[in-house]
Design a protein around this motif. Structure first.
Motif, PDB file in Angstrom:
ATOM      1  N   ASP A  15     -58.429  13.176  -0.886  1.00 60.85           N
ATOM      2  CA  ASP A  15     -57.022  12.926  -0.127  1.00 60.85           C
ATOM      3  C   ASP A  15     -56.917  11.571  -0.250  1.00 60.85           C
ATOM      4  OD1 ASP A  15     -56.392  16.361  -0.640  1.00 60.85           O
ATOM      5  OD2 ASP A  15     -57.946  16.153   0.711  1.00 60.85           O
ATOM      6  N   HIS A  36     -56.219  15.205  -5.190  1.00 60.13           N
ATOM      7  CA  HIS A  36     -55.363  15.533  -5.485  1.00 60.13           C
ATOM      8  C   HIS A  36     -54.086  14.540  -4.769  1.00 60.13           C
ATOM      9  CE1 HIS A  36     -57.653  18.644  -2.952  1.00 60.13           C
ATOM     10  NE2 HIS A  36     -57.530  19.789  -4.047  1.00 60.13           N
ATOM     11  N   PRO A  37     -53.043  15.123  -5.914  1.00 59.21           N
ATOM     12  CA  PRO A  37     -51.961  14.341  -6.235  1.00 59.21           C
ATOM     13  C   PRO A  37     -51.909  13.370  -4.639  1.00 59.21           C
ATOM     14  CG  PRO A  37     -51.521  16.134  -7.191  1.00 59.21           C
ATOM     15  CD  PRO A  37     -53.227  16.813  -6.558  1.00 59.21           C
ATOM     16  N   PHE A  39     -48.236  13.988  -4.035  1.00 65.77           N
ATOM     17  CA  PHE A  39     -47.199  14.415  -3.920  1.00 65.77           C
ATOM     18  C   PHE A  39     -47.253  15.818  -4.646  1.00 65.77           C
ATOM     19  CE2 PHE A  39     -44.807  10.625  -3.205  1.00 65.77           C
ATOM     20  CZ  PHE A  39     -44.423  10.781  -2.040  1.00 65.77           C
ATOM     21  N   PHE A  40     -46.962  16.994  -4.371  1.00 69.46           N
ATOM     22  CA  PHE A  40     -47.670  18.423  -5.423  1.00 69.46           C
ATOM     23  C   PHE A  40     -46.215  18.912  -5.222  1.00 69.46           C
ATOM     24  CE2 PHE A  40     -51.802  17.850  -3.518  1.00 69.46           C
ATOM     25  CZ  PHE A  40     -52.204  18.880  -4.470  1.00 69.46           C
ATOM     26  N   HIS A  41     -44.494  18.729  -5.110  1.00 73.15           N
ATOM     27  CA  HIS A  41     -43.541  18.483  -5.677  1.00 73.15           C
ATOM     28  C   HIS A  41     -42.485  16.996  -5.820  1.00 73.15           C
ATOM     29  CE1 HIS A  41     -44.459  22.285  -3.711  1.00 73.15           C
ATOM     30  NE2 HIS A  41     -45.009  22.182  -3.433  1.00 73.15           N
ATOM     31  N   HIS A  70     -56.290  16.031 -11.185  1.00 76.33           N
ATOM     32  CA  HIS A  70     -56.403  16.855 -10.260  1.00 76.33           C
ATOM     33  C   HIS A  70     -57.204  18.168 -11.218  1.00 76.33           C
ATOM     34  CE1 HIS A  70     -54.066  20.237  -7.429  1.00 76.33           C
ATOM     35  NE2 HIS A  70     -55.738  19.710  -7.218  1.00 76.33           N
ATOM     36  N   THR A  71     -57.041  18.371 -11.785  1.00 77.81           N
ATOM     37  CA  THR A  71     -56.838  20.402 -12.507  1.00 77.81           C
ATOM     38  C   THR A  71     -57.579  20.139 -13.930  1.00 77.81           C
ATOM     39  OG1 THR A  71     -55.290  20.560 -13.713  1.00 77.81           O
ATOM     40  CG2 THR A  71     -55.375  21.428 -12.398  1.00 77.81           C
TER      41      THR A  71
END
Length: 245
Positions: A15, A36-37, A39-41, A70-71
């Motif tokens: 993170d 993990h980015p 921002f997720f939103h 991420h994914t």
């Protein structure tokens, strides 16, 4: 990414937070590579009073580029957690048909042990291999386990399917919910919740080595420094009555 900037030092982390950014600044890194980015939103404004926005402002000010895998990394490294745990004879649980350039990618594996082992032994092995202070689990510690499903990160939503459709008698993952743990328990199976951090931070070493191998074949690539963050910490801790006694 800052176009035209030469990258000589890379910091890899799960993170991006204040400690990781400060470490990157100290080490004079031009690139932070995270799983993990930030921002997720969707972001509608940059506000310095917001912690994530404040980080972004500092990153831009120091001209540090950030890249989040991420994914796509989850799907490519679907078997790395099982590798770290020393589990062999594995099969991919959920193939991904959208990963170009990879003959096999997806999410999670199931491992067939040569001999069944009690859950209590698996708990000790997982805690030791992942270097964790604690684990959360559901199930009878004495049950015998021979088909182990392993899913990094937030794999709780796959527990019912792994048990019912793939015959897993133990699922090792993170972010397990109450009803998912209850399902495993009443089904006579078990769940080991090693946490989101604990089940994914192990991927970073593989990522560092893969990048280093790729850079070896490029001009001046061997001179690029690649570090795994030393400051990043598991955000979760365990509190018990004995902590204050």
């Amino acid at each position: 990414m800052f176009g035209g900037m030469e990258v000589r030092s890379i910091l890899i982390a799960l993170d991006i937070d204040r400690s990781v950014v400060e470490e990157a600044i100290r080490k004079k890194c031009q690139l932070i590579l995270v799983h993990h980015p930030v921002f997720f939103h969707p972001v509608t404004k940059i506000d310095a009073s917001n912690p994530a926005s404040s980080l972004l402002i500092d990153i831009i000010d120091k001209r540090i580029s950030v890249y989040a895998a991420h994914t796509n990394l989850d799907k490519l490294y679907y078997d790395k957690l099982a590798t770290v745990l020393g589990l062999h004879n594995t099969e991919l649980l959920y193939p991904a048909g959208d990963m170009k350039g990879s003959s096999q990618a997806g999410y999670g594996v199931i491992s067939r042990l040569d001999e069944p082992v009690p859950l209590i032994s698996l708990l000790d092995m997982v805690r030791s291999k992942l270097n964790l202070d604690f684990l959360v689990y559901a199930g009878d510690p004495g049950i015998q386990c021979s088909r182990i499903a392993v899913l990094n990160g937030a794999g709780g939503r796959f527990i019912e399917d792994a048990i019912a459709e793939h015959g897993a008698d133990c699922v090792i993952t993170g972010d397990v919910g109450h009803h998912q743990a209850k399902y495993a328990s009443v089904s006579g199976a078990a769940v080991i919740d090693a946490g989101h951090f604990g089940t994914e931070v192990v991927m970073l070493g593989f990522l560092r080595d893969q990048i280093a191998d790729c850079l070896t074949n490029t001009r001046d690539g061997k001179d690029i420094r690649i570090d795994i963050s030393e400051s990043e910490q598991n955000p979760m801790s365990l509190f018990s009555r004995t902590d204050n006694e």
